[in-house]
Design a protein around this motif. Structure first.
Motif, PDB file in Angstrom:
ATOM      1  N   LYS A  96       3.256 -50.474   6.702  1.00  0.00           N
ATOM      2  CA  LYS A  96       2.793 -51.869   6.731  1.00  0.00           C
ATOM      3  C   LYS A  96       1.322 -51.958   7.115  1.00  0.00           C
ATOM      4  CE  LYS A  96       7.346 -53.532   7.893  1.00  0.00           C
ATOM      5  NZ  LYS A  96       8.314 -53.729   8.991  1.00  0.00           N
ATOM      6  N   TYR A 120      -1.193 -51.617   4.104  1.00  0.00           N
ATOM      7  CA  TYR A 120      -1.402 -52.567   3.007  1.00  0.00           C
ATOM      8  C   TYR A 120      -2.870 -52.990   2.962  1.00  0.00           C
ATOM      9  CZ  TYR A 120       3.674 -53.276   2.541  1.00  0.00           C
ATOM     10  OH  TYR A 120       5.014 -53.106   2.338  1.00  0.00           O
ATOM     11  N   THR A 142      -4.714 -55.514   2.522  1.00  0.00           N
ATOM     12  CA  THR A 142      -4.621 -56.971   2.385  1.00  0.00           C
ATOM     13  C   THR A 142      -5.931 -57.606   1.940  1.00  0.00           C
ATOM     14  OG1 THR A 142      -2.988 -56.907   4.133  1.00  0.00           O
ATOM     15  CG2 THR A 142      -3.900 -59.057   3.588  1.00  0.00           C
ATOM     16  N   ILE A 183      -6.645 -57.118  -1.648  1.00  0.00           N
ATOM     17  CA  ILE A 183      -5.798 -57.949  -2.517  1.00  0.00           C
ATOM     18  C   ILE A 183      -6.299 -59.395  -2.530  1.00  0.00           C
ATOM     19  CG2 ILE A 183      -3.441 -58.823  -2.858  1.00  0.00           C
ATOM     20  CD1 ILE A 183      -2.442 -56.117  -1.733  1.00  0.00           C
ATOM     21  N   SER A 219       4.397 -49.513  -6.193  1.00  0.00           N
ATOM     22  CA  SER A 219       5.100 -49.957  -4.978  1.00  0.00           C
ATOM     23  C   SER A 219       4.887 -49.034  -3.793  1.00  0.00           C
ATOM     24  CB  SER A 219       6.596 -50.071  -5.260  1.00  0.00           C
ATOM     25  OG  SER A 219       6.837 -51.080  -6.206  1.00  0.00           O
ATOM     26  N   LYS A 220       4.669 -47.747  -4.051  1.00  0.00           N
ATOM     27  CA  LYS A 220       4.609 -46.809  -2.942  1.00  0.00           C
ATOM     28  C   LYS A 220       3.184 -46.557  -2.460  1.00  0.00           C
ATOM     29  CE  LYS A 220       9.056 -46.385  -3.680  1.00  0.00           C
ATOM     30  NZ  LYS A 220       9.997 -47.196  -2.878  1.00  0.00           N
ATOM     31  N   ALA A 261       1.615 -51.907  -2.947  1.00  0.00           N
ATOM     32  CA  ALA A 261       2.499 -52.843  -2.244  1.00  0.00           C
ATOM     33  C   ALA A 261       3.719 -53.129  -3.111  1.00  0.00           C
ATOM     34  CB  ALA A 261       1.772 -54.137  -1.938  1.00  0.00           C
ATOM     35  N   PRO A 262       4.930 -52.908  -2.584  1.00  0.00           N
ATOM     36  CA  PRO A 262       6.131 -53.164  -3.385  1.00  0.00           C
ATOM     37  C   PRO A 262       6.340 -54.641  -3.705  1.00  0.00           C
ATOM     38  CG  PRO A 262       6.717 -52.501  -1.128  1.00  0.00           C
ATOM     39  CD  PRO A 262       5.243 -52.316  -1.274  1.00  0.00           C
ATOM     40  N   GLY A 263       5.843 -55.541  -2.842  1.00  0.00           N
ATOM     41  CA  GLY A 263       6.045 -56.976  -3.064  1.00  0.00           C
ATOM     42  C   GLY A 263       5.399 -57.494  -4.334  1.00  0.00           C
ATOM     43  N   LEU A 264       4.430 -56.754  -4.888  1.00  0.00           N
ATOM     44  CA  LEU A 264       3.786 -57.190  -6.126  1.00  0.00           C
ATOM     45  C   LEU A 264       4.650 -56.932  -7.352  1.00  0.00           C
ATOM     46  CD1 LEU A 264       0.140 -55.907  -5.527  1.00  0.00           C
ATOM     47  CD2 LEU A 264       0.980 -58.250  -5.261  1.00  0.00           C
ATOM     48  N   ARG A 265       5.564 -55.960  -7.249  1.00  0.00           N
ATOM     49  CA  ARG A 265       6.492 -55.613  -8.331  1.00  0.00           C
ATOM     50  C   ARG A 265       5.765 -55.211  -9.622  1.00  0.00           C
ATOM     51  NH1 ARG A 265       9.076 -53.615  -6.422  1.00  0.00           N
ATOM     52  NH2 ARG A 265      10.869 -53.603  -7.786  1.00  0.00           N
ATOM     53  N   SER A 285      -0.050 -60.155 -10.281  1.00  0.00           N
ATOM     54  CA  SER A 285       0.259 -58.809  -9.778  1.00  0.00           C
ATOM     55  C   SER A 285      -0.377 -57.735 -10.659  1.00  0.00           C
ATOM     56  CB  SER A 285       1.774 -58.600  -9.744  1.00  0.00           C
ATOM     57  OG  SER A 285       2.387 -59.405  -8.763  1.00  0.00           O
TER      58      SER A 285
END
Lengths: 399, 399
Positions: B38, B41, B43, B46, B234-235, B238-242, B271
């Motif tokens: 975490k 990331y 951030t 992004i 994702s690895k 960030a996995p939340g972006l898919r 994304s």
């Protein structure tokens, strides 16, 4: 050499691909899309929402999320959308999807197997058809009139085919723009219960009503808890974010979540967060207020152009909202055959009517026109060009 | 009353849901996830990328996009990822997916039909199994040793079952952390060609190598154009972006695009745009340089804790990268049975080994531990707790 599965061989080439290719020339005025107005995208809101989400709680947005969807979005959907539509939903009834497209896909995976029948309005949203077929369905069309799906024909086919699903777009239907009357919405719930068919209500255009009084979704009359309701942020906020919503009974949602898990784990959390902010901030409502005059003016402009430039013997249903006008031209016109020359020579494109039918020889003289994506002067120019395509064809000058 | 399709009834409840529920207590130290750190990331990157994308070309990001994926991302993937891995790809070979999860789903839709066999490593990534089964596959496990999949057992099963697909995670395999040797990668291409089986290479951890020399993907040795390669953001990001990527031959990609079209039209363009900027800006490389010491320290810390706190008769494979350590405890320990008490009483969670096997009675004494998501002091605390779970069990004190 490669042995593909039968299901994928059932999918024909996407007819929209060809249309998009024909529209990709920058000189072509496209009436083909099903998108909101580009000028209406609330870009600054989306930038601000992203900054807020990633500043306040980046870990929730960037990590894996619940398969059912981002909890704040599901709560805001219930509070700001479902309640206003008189749809009774708890958190356990709401599943976020990667666009309403994925809603159709997950419902098809979950319900349809080889030999099942799916009833659809005729005409209907063409992109749903290959998905039903991919999972083994036989798709049977049901007649429509100016108040929507014909209940006599519906009951005949419910009785005859014992269908698994009835797929219906009751509000500003794609492609016709027709809205189903309230009486029929209530009756459909009774019919579906009588014949034990699940209703798949696809309702992306509900809030795009510029004229007249809203008619509540079929789901709001769903006393048998038998309606799967699909909503979408693609037609109001932005399709590129890919966020849709399913509302259904708990038993169904639990099965849909199993399909969702394999499909993509969860929908982009950044997209979900933006949609959640869109609702929670109240910007959704003010955005609608802002775009309505724009859309209504474009709708009126296109209707004026049709009345002014097109022959009198055409059939037009003026919609009270949505994104499309459905236009019937003189019978001898084959709009599919004319699309290429329309795009390449006259520089205007549309979606030919036949692709919305199971039997694609029907309504070859119809076209679907999107009125939301071009400004008024472009609409006028495009409609002039389009009227020339058909005038020239009828007078036999160019062909 | 509701009649679901057989395919959805084949999916058992997601085992991870139960584990996630047990880990959701904030006092529980979770070694269950498969997420990046975490703290890692990016951030601010992004946020900046989003602002740039939405300022420079909001219409491309907010409208519908190509089903194949955002062109700049596909180009950047070829330029910055595929080339470095010696994978030969043109634009027509690259399809963007909503996470690599969707890659597995689309390949399954496109290839598998009732009665087909899919070979998998034993153990393997548990979430892939219900997807293969949903589309009608019988899944057959193939043995592994410390160099990865066992080629003798593989050939025996290729011969015996004539499988449609071989699903394999060659690099820092989930759950074992093992990497397949170069020789075997080359040989697998030959075997798959000989027995006309398509290889589905799932490679999300390739760039997470902290120790030793990289071994190129199977796809880089794919002279028969028979490997479908899955990559993921994702690895690393960030996995939340898919966002995931498929690379395959043109004929296969064309069919996968038909499945993608019905699945969700296109992956979130915001994304996709962020991932494209991640590659194009060079930030991908510098981000890897930044996270490597963090991850390596955590890996080493967890290994130290295992050596220090756990009994000597355990089996540990120390990986050279990835996210997981695969740990074999004394035979009499059933890690599935201990998970609840471990989470609720000892406040530490893991993924029990049995869920990675087709036959879930195998390797009940194994656990998968994620080393990336907790800082070193939390790892130490969690591993102390975990060692107590097993010590107490063995000494018969608490049960």
């Amino acid at each position: 050499m490669v042995k593909f599965a039968d299901r994928i061989l059932k999918i024909p080439d996407d007819p929209l691909n060809e249309i998009m290719k024909l529209s990709s020339d920058r000189d072509v005025i496209s009436f083909s899309l099903g998108s909101p107005s580009k000028e209406a995208y609330p870009t600054q809101f989306i930038i601000n929402a992203t900054n807020k989400l990633l500043t306040e709680d980046p870990v929730s947005i960037l990590s894996y999320g619940l398969q059912e969807g981002y909890v704040p979005l599901r709560k805001n959907f219930i509070e700001h959308i479902a309640k206003k539509r008189n749809i009774n939903a708890k958190l356990e009834n709401v599943l976020i999807t990667t666009g309403a497209t994925q809603g159709i896909e997950l419902v098809s995976q979950t319900f349809i197997q080889d030999g099942d029948v799916v009833l659809v309005e005729s005409p209907t949203f063409f992109a749903a058809l290959p998905v039903f077929k991919k999972y083994g369905a036989t798709v049977i069309p049901v007649k429509m009139d100016y108040e929507g799906i014909d209940l006599n024909d519906l009951e005949t086919k419910l009785k005859k085919y014992n269908p698994k699903l009835l797929y219906i777009i009751p509000t500003f239907q794609n492609p016709t723009g027709i809205s189903l009357s309230k009486e029929r919405r209530i009756d459909i719930c009774e019919l579906a219960d009588k014949y034990k068919t699940v209703i798949l209500e696809d309702d992306p255009y509900y809030d795009l009503r510029f004229i007249g009084e809203p008619v509540l979704p079929i789901k709001s009359f769903d006393k048998y808890d038998n309606v799967i309701y699909l909503s979408s942020f693609s037609k109001i906020l932005a399709p590129g974010l890919r966020v849709g919503v399913i509302v259904a009974n708990k038993e169904i949602v639990e099965k849909l979540v199993l399909a969702k898990s394999g499909a993509d784990t969860n929908t982009s959390l950044l997209s979900q967060g933006i949609c959640s902010e869109f609702l929670e901030s109240g910007f959704y409502e003010s955005h609608l207020t802002e775009i309505f005059p724009l859309y209504l003016n474009r709708l009126n402009k296109m209707v004026d152009c049709i009345e002014q430039f097109f022959p009198e013997n055409i059939q037009m249903i003026k919609p009270e909202g949505g994104l499309f006008i459905w236009l019937g031209l003189p019978n001898k016109i084959d709009t599919q055959a004319l699309l290429q020359i329309s795009s390449q020579k006259y520089k205007v494109s549309y979606v030919p009517g036949s692709i919305f039918f199971i039997n694609q020889s029907e309504c070859k003289n119809y076209i679907r026109l999107n009125f939301s994506s071009n400004d008024e002067s472009t609409i006028e120019l495009g409609m002039k060009r389009l009227s020339m395509v058909f005038k020239d064809y009828i007078s036999g000058l160019s062909f």
